[in-house]
Design an enzyme around this catalytic site. Structure first.
Site, PDB file in Angstrom:
ATOM      1  N   ASP A  43       0.853  -1.188   0.000  1.00 19.15           N
ATOM      2  CA  ASP A  43       0.000   0.000   0.000  1.00 19.15           C
ATOM      3  C   ASP A  43       0.891   1.240   0.000  1.00 19.15           C
ATOM      4  OD1 ASP A  43      -2.839   1.174   0.462  1.00 19.15           O
ATOM      5  OD2 ASP A  43      -1.596   2.192   1.945  1.00 19.15           O
ATOM      6  N   ASP A  89      -2.739  -0.463   6.359  1.00 10.72           N
ATOM      7  CA  ASP A  89      -3.634  -0.807   5.258  1.00 10.72           C
ATOM      8  C   ASP A  89      -3.183  -2.081   4.543  1.00 10.72           C
ATOM      9  OD1 ASP A  89      -5.177   1.364   5.864  1.00 10.72           O
ATOM     10  OD2 ASP A  89      -4.843   2.451   4.004  1.00 10.72           O
ATOM     11  N   GLU A 143       0.999   5.507   0.431  1.00  9.94           N
ATOM     12  CA  GLU A 143       0.390   6.812   0.708  1.00  9.94           C
ATOM     13  C   GLU A 143       1.119   7.795  -0.192  1.00  9.94           C
ATOM     14  OE1 GLU A 143      -2.293   6.910   2.385  1.00  9.94           O
ATOM     15  OE2 GLU A 143      -2.107   4.873   3.167  1.00  9.94           O
ATOM     16  N   HIS A 179      -5.342   4.588   6.262  1.00 15.82           N
ATOM     17  CA  HIS A 179      -4.586   5.596   5.511  1.00 15.82           C
ATOM     18  C   HIS A 179      -3.166   5.766   6.049  1.00 15.82           C
ATOM     19  CE1 HIS A 179      -8.365   6.141   3.617  1.00 15.82           C
ATOM     20  NE2 HIS A 179      -8.902   6.738   4.648  1.00 15.82           N
TER      21      HIS A 179
END
Length: 207
Positions: A12, A157, A14, A152
């Site tokens: 994941d 995540d 960000e 987030h």
């Protein structure tokens, strides 16, 4: 030989925004390496994109400019991450987003990977058509997946996506008696029209 769906790297990102084509960069990567459904390794790092992130992104992710100031560069982190993912297939929730950033960041440092991507969001839309939302947080709640309430942030995540993936693999076992689905089958599920999924899986179970 088909590769097993439960031995995979779940990742994941960000990011500073939605599009690397418009100059957005990764600011955090989190990943877990699964072997036969068990987490055997983790990777997590903030990365400094070389410019200030917006107040919206600070609020959305909890990652502040202050935190990023002392973080290693995108190039340094992504070089290490490229080593981490070699030899593995990859999974993300809404994988097209994460794949765009992975491809863009690795292109900048002339690194590549051979693994294929699967998408737990597309698989969810087909295996759990009864749910009204396929956002990660909503699916975690719907399937009553154990979590610490953190969303987030990249590693949290990735961990949640790995648990959701296990729920999806278990659903194939419980409903269709497909006990060891291949990665290739999961990718096929993601691309099969919703109306055809039942027939496709019942045929698969007879193989």
């Amino acid at each position: 030989m088909p590769s097993s769906a439960d031995s995979i790297i779940v990742l994941d990102f960000e990011t500073t925004g939605l599009s690397p084509q418009q100059g957005d960069r990764a600011i955090e990567i989190g990943a877990v390496k699964l072997h036969q459904g068990e987490v055997i390794d983790r990777f997590q790092s903030l990365m400094n994109p070389g410019f200030r992130v917006s107040g919206f992104i600070e609020g959305y992710t909890g990652i502040t400019n202050n935190m990023l100031r002392s973080a290693p560069s995108c190039a340094e982190v992504m070089d290490q991450f490229a080593d981490f993912i070699q030899g593995s297939n990859l999974l993300a929730h809404n994988a097209s987003f994460d794949q765009r950033f992975l491809d863009a960041e690795l292109a900048l440092i002339r690194r590549d990977y051979a693994g294929k991507f699967a998408c737990s969001l597309l698989v969810s839309r087909r295996l759990h058509q009864e749910t009204s939302s396929h956002k990660l947080g909503d699916l975690v709640k719907y399937h009553q997946i154990e979590n610490d309430g953190v969303f987030h942030r990249a590693l949290a995540d990735a961990e949640m996506t790995a648990r959701l993936w296990q729920v999806q693999l278990d659903a194939l076992k419980d409903k269709y008696a497909i006990s060891q689905p291949s990665f290739e089958l999961m990718a096929k599920i993601a691309k099969t029209p919703k109306a055809s999924i039942e027939q496709m899986l019942r045929k698969e179970a007879l193989k």
